[in-house]
Design an enzyme around this catalytic site. Structure first.
Site, short mmCIF file in Angstrom:
data_model
loop_
_atom_site.label_atom_id
_atom_site.label_comp_id
_atom_site.label_asym_id
_atom_site.label_seq_id
_atom_site.Cartn_x
_atom_site.Cartn_y
_atom_site.Cartn_z
CE1 TYR A 144 -3.35 -2.83 0.70
CE2 TYR A 144 -4.61 -0.81 1.00
CZ TYR A 144 -4.57 -2.17 0.78
OH TYR A 144 -5.74 -2.87 0.65
CE LYS A 194 2.57 -17.76 -2.86
NZ LYS A 194 1.76 -19.00 -2.96
CG ASP A 226 -1.32 -20.31 -1.73
OD1 ASP A 226 -0.82 -20.29 -0.58
OD2 ASP A 226 -0.76 -20.88 -2.69
CG ASP A 250 -7.82 -5.24 1.39
OD1 ASP A 250 -8.79 -4.77 2.02
OD2 ASP A 250 -7.74 -5.23 0.14
CG ASP A 254 -13.36 -7.69 1.72
OD1 ASP A 254 -13.22 -6.95 2.72
OD2 ASP A 254 -13.79 -7.28 0.62
C1 IPM Z 1 -10.43 -1.73 3.64
C2 IPM Z 1 -10.66 -1.13 2.29
C3 IPM Z 1 -9.51 -0.18 1.98
C4 IPM Z 1 -8.23 -0.99 1.94
C5 IPM Z 1 -9.67 0.63 0.68
C6 IPM Z 1 -10.99 1.37 0.65
C7 IPM Z 1 -8.53 1.59 0.46
O1 IPM Z 1 -10.80 -2.11 1.32
O2 IPM Z 1 -10.38 -0.97 4.64
O3 IPM Z 1 -10.28 -2.94 3.73
O4 IPM Z 1 -7.90 -1.58 0.91
O5 IPM Z 1 -7.57 -1.06 2.97
MN MN Z 2 -10.72 -4.16 2.09
#
Ligand code: IPM
Ligand code: MN
Length: 366
Positions: A144, A194, A226, A250, A254
């Site tokens: 990032y 990884k 993975d 990240d 999710d």
């Molecule tokens: C999160 C989001 C952010 C990230 C984006 C919106 C920049 O996906 O907080 O997980 O990638 O960190």
């Molecule tokens: Mn995210």
């Protein structure tokens, strides 16, 4: 009386309406636990682009600097999606806030409650009694923010570069957060890397292993990212704390959010380097987004925002008893059958945003 300053950045979409419910809950517990929260509201995200010309106005940053915690709603929406990527609310507000306040430790609890397992896309037979996994994601390093970063022309074609960089000290500090959390939970850390391909992975694994020696009660194991993505959908109950670098965290967080089945229930904390009397400065926000399709209708689930407020009390102010009480009240409201549309099932009472907030407040008692 103990007073805490909180910057309230509700943002866009459902942000403002769920924030109202979180403040309502905080108002109730501060009276019960004898501390006082001083709220200062500031604009962020799309609304700030419209009014102030940028997603993170200087005045908002000042408000955050003067505070001890940021209670954040959500930012973004269709209206701002055609802006250049660097000016979009998500990137232009969240990433600078993370960097500015060095919010290196992102805690994302993924809890699937026992009576909400039906909402999970994972077979109910695989998750008897639900699950409770905490993702500890490094938030200010890796791909990032690593330099060099950019796009340039080379032999007549565009070339994009992102750089994955981690210093040993950055891995150490996030590892400490994960081990300390695991010691208070089920005592297990799964570290993600990884290492079979990346130099960063080799350093990550070596450093995490070294830090683990300071936590004899915590069991450590390592998974390639993975493989971790597979194991998470195969057996979420096999995990306690997942420790991951920025991009892997990240992606996996999710996946973890999805398998709980209820994005509207998940809070998060992003903790910084600034230490407070009984915690750390941080930003506390729901994991779900602005949900523009249901914004303004009064039907959004406010629980993620309410639980983010509880995380703020715990991690910034050390008010664990008040945080516990909010979390219990949320569970009780669910046990009583209150459900917003996103988690509703046959036989439960479908309620709106405000009624859900009221249900939690009522569980808190007087
Ligand atoms: C999160 C989001 C952010 C990230 C984006 C919106 C920049 O996906 O907080 O997980 O990638 O960190
Ligand atoms: Mn995210």
């Amino acid at each position: 009386m103990q007073t805490y300053k909180v910057a309230v950045l509700a943002g866009d979409g459902i942000g403002p309406e769920v924030m109202v419910e979180a403040i309502k809950v905080l108002d109730r517990v501060q009276a019960q636990f004898g501390f006082q929260l001083e709220f200062t509201e500031a604009r962020v995200g799309g609304i700030a682009i419209d009014v102030d010309g940028r997603a993170l106005p200087e005045s908002t940053l000042k408000t955050c600097e003067a505070a001890e915690a940021i209670l954040f709603g959500s930012v973004g929406g269709p209206k701002w999606e055609s802006l250049p990527p660097n000016e979009q609310p998500e990137r232009a507000a969240l990433l600078p806030l993370r960097k500015h306040f060095q919010l290196f430790a992102n805690l994302r609890p993924a809890i699937c409650y026992p009576n909400l397992t039906h909402a999970s896309p994972v077979k109910e037979s695989l998750i008897p009694g639900g699950f409770d996994v905490l993702c500890v994601r490094e938030l200010t390093g890796g791909l990032y923010f690593g330099q060099p970063k950019g796009t340039h022309m080379e032999n007549g074609e565009a070339v994009a570069i992102d750089t994955m960089v981690y210093k040993q000290s950055e891995i150490e500090r996030i590892a400490h957060i994960a081990f300390a959390a695991a010691a208070q939970r089920s005592g297990k850390v799964t570290s993600i890397d990884k290492a079979n391909v990346l130099e960063n992975g080799v350093l990550w694994r070596k450093t995490v292993t070294e830090i683990s020696k300071q936590y004899p009660t915590v069991q450590l194991n390592h998974l390639y990212v993975d493989n971790a993505a597979m194991q998470l959908v195969r057996n979420p109950r096999g995990f306690d704390v997942i420790l991951a670098e920025n991009l892997f965290g990240d992606i996996l967080s999710d996946e973890m959010a999805m398998i709980t089945g209820s994005l509207g229930m998940l809070p998060s904390a992003s903790l910084g380097t600034r230490e407070l009397a009984n915690g750390r400065f941080g930003l506390f926000e729901p994991s779900g987004g602005t949900a523009p399709d249901i914004a303004g209708k009064g039907i959004a689930n406010p629980i993620a925002q309410i639980l983010s407020a509880a995380m703020m009390l715990r991690y910034a102010f050390g008010q664990s008893a008040a945080a516990d009480k909010i979390e219990l009240a949320v569970r009780q409201a669910i046990d009583r059958g209150y459900r917003t549309g996103d988690i509703w099932s046959e036989g439960c009472s479908r309620v709106g945003t405000r009624e859900m907030g009221d249900a939690v407040v009522s569980e808190l008692g007087n």
